[in-house]
Design an enzyme around this catalytic site. Structure first.
Site, short mmCIF file in Angstrom:
data_model
loop_
_atom_site.label_atom_id
_atom_site.label_comp_id
_atom_site.label_asym_id
_atom_site.label_seq_id
_atom_site.Cartn_x
_atom_site.Cartn_y
_atom_site.Cartn_z
N GLY A 69 11.90 87.38 7.08
CA GLY A 69 10.45 87.79 5.59
C GLY A 69 11.32 86.98 4.58
CB THR A 70 13.45 85.70 2.13
OG1 THR A 70 14.12 87.42 2.31
CG2 THR A 70 13.70 85.00 1.32
CG ASN A 148 10.90 96.50 -1.44
OD1 ASN A 148 9.39 95.94 -1.99
ND2 ASN A 148 11.80 96.34 -2.17
CD GLN A 176 10.16 98.04 3.57
OE1 GLN A 176 9.95 98.69 4.21
NE2 GLN A 176 10.56 97.64 3.11
CG HIS A 198 16.39 93.42 9.30
ND1 HIS A 198 16.65 94.07 7.69
CD2 HIS A 198 15.75 92.18 8.34
CE1 HIS A 198 16.60 93.97 6.67
NE2 HIS A 198 16.01 92.50 6.71
CB THR A 234 17.70 75.08 18.45
OG1 THR A 234 17.84 73.73 18.96
CG2 THR A 234 17.98 76.20 20.04
CB CYS A 322 24.43 97.20 -10.68
SG CYS A 322 26.20 97.34 -11.79
C1 LIG Z 1 13.35 93.39 2.87
C2 LIG Z 1 12.38 93.03 2.81
C3 LIG Z 1 11.88 91.33 2.02
C4 LIG Z 1 12.39 90.31 3.29
O1 LIG Z 1 12.87 90.64 4.41
P1 LIG Z 1 14.68 89.74 5.26
O2 LIG Z 1 14.18 89.44 6.58
O3 LIG Z 1 15.20 91.14 5.27
O4 LIG Z 1 14.27 88.85 4.77
C5 LIG Z 1 10.43 91.01 2.27
N1 LIG Z 1 9.96 91.75 1.73
C6 LIG Z 1 9.38 93.15 1.38
C7 LIG Z 1 9.05 93.72 1.21
C8 LIG Z 1 10.38 93.38 1.64
O5 LIG Z 1 10.47 94.93 2.45
#
Ligand SMILES: *Cc1c(COP(=O)(O)O)cnc(C)c1O
Length: 374
Positions: A69-70, A148, A176, A198, A234, A322
């Site tokens: 996602g990132t 999230n 999400q 994931h 790759t 934290c």
């Molecule tokens: C988990 C999450 C991400 C980041 O995804 P990763 O695969 O962990 O890098 C981005 N946006 C939302 C809303 C998320 O819940």
């Protein structure tokens, strides 16, 4: 363990792991190689591309595999800016995931102008305020579909439509939303969509960016020209195969499993209300994911509750981070007008199709016990 932290990550579906295993063993080929080993990897990768495309109502050629996602979010936002050098204005919201929030803060330091849309107490933006924020020099809009922390859903169909009408690139963080509600690009005119395996029972480090055909998007990573020059390196073939399998399973499970998951979440909330009359629930109850609940137990410090629940074998999450001994209240809850003390006593429980009905009373009993100790 009772795992109620599925918005942080989900367990891998055993069928996903089965699909991946040959690609961690005998099927080790590089999909760019023309020989038999490479062709086996390429065929598997293209199957996964079709599976991901089907989940989102997109064409296979719009799927660019990424490291999650990132990376997808960063590729979308930086790519849209690079493609339009004359435009330096970004519209986003004040309740984004840190992947978007921290990138947009960095882009502001690099000279971009960022409009951070406010949200109401329910966690949703005002459409008129949003429409007024769109300008001639707006390079893109980037907003989260489902939050999230609270599960609150943005009106992305309307938001994407308003941007599309003005020919402004619209990116949606659907990380999400994917697997929890229907996410259909035939209905939502977004140009770019980010997802991550994931969060729907696939492997970590595998995701995709969906790019509307015809939209020129410069790559974040340049190199070997993989993914039609859109993402070099790759390919993570086992991860991609897992992503494809997870997408197909999530799509098939959605109509039956999400009402069941919603019923678990709702039963949990009913139990919380009965045991803790002072509980304060966050987020618009009519516009949220079926699996998420976020509430404060005033007077109970959330970090302590989380630790107590952990000792009792229940995993959840707190609405605060934290950092070096100081507890920072969640920026999402604060943007919704929740006070610092209430934010620091807020917990998030997020369910998935892997949870069983019997876990609800057990988690409620654990919560009662952990709260009594505080
Ligand atoms: C988990 C999450 C991400 C980041 O995804 P990763 O695969 O962990 O890098 C981005 N946006 C939302 C809303 C998320 O819940």
């Amino acid at each position: 363990m009772i795992y109620l932290d599925n918005n942080a990550t989900t367990p891998i579906d055993p069928r996903v792991r089965e699909a991946m295993l040959p690609f961690l063993g005998e099927n080790f080929g590089n999909p760019s190689s023309p020989h038999a080993a490479g062709r086996t990897a390429r065929v598997a990768m293209e199957k996964a591309r079709a599976q991901v495309a089907a989940m989102f109502g997109a064409s296979a050629d719009s799927v660019v595999f990424t490291g999650g996602g990132t990376e997808s979010i960063c590729t979308a936002i930086r790519g849209a800016l690079t493609a339009q050098p004359g435009k330096r204005h970004i519209v986003t919201s004040s309740i984004e995931h840190s992947a978007t929030k921290n990138l947009c803060e960095q882009l502001a330091r690099e000279g971009c102008e960022v409009t951070w849309l406010r949200v109401g107490t329910g966690g949703r933006p005002d459409l008129a305020e949003y429409a007024a924020a769109l300008r001639e020099d707006t390079a893109l809009v980037s907003v989260i579909w489902a939050n999230n922390e609270t599960g609150v859903l943005f009106p992305v169909e309307e938001m994407a439509g308003l941007a599309d009408e003005r020919r402004i690139v619209f990116h949606v963080d659907a990380v999400q939303a994917a697997g929890k509600i229907p996410v259909d690009l035939a209905r939502v005119p977004a140009h770019l969509l980010s997802l991550s395996a994931h969060k729907f029972h696939g492997p970590k480090g595998a995701g995709a960016l969906l790019v509307r055909p015809g939209l020129g998007l410069p790559p974040l990573l340049r190199g070997g020209g993989q993914e039609s020059g859109r993402r070099a390196g790759t390919e993570n073939v086992p991860g991609i195969v897992g992503l494809g399998a997870a997408a197909e399973l999530a799509c098939a499970a959605l109509p039956l499993e999400m009402p069941r998951v919603a019923a678990l979440r709702d039963a949990f909330e009913t139990g919380v209300r009965a045991r803790f009359p002072g509980a304060r629930f966050h987020g618009d109850p009519d516009h949220r994911l079926p699996n998420t609940t976020n509430f404060a137990l005033p007077g109970c410090e959330a970090q302590g509750l989380l630790a107590g629940l952990d000792r009792l074998g229940v995993a959840c999450s707190v609405g605060s981070a934290c950092t070096s001994g100081e507890v920072d209240a969640s920026h999402v809850l604060r943007a919704m007008g929740v006070g610092d003390d209430e934010a620091r006593s807020s917990l998030r429980f997020s369910f998935s199709r892997m949870n069983a009905a019997g876990e609800v009373p057990a988690a409620l009993a654990a919560l009662e016990q952990a709260a009594a100790r505080l």
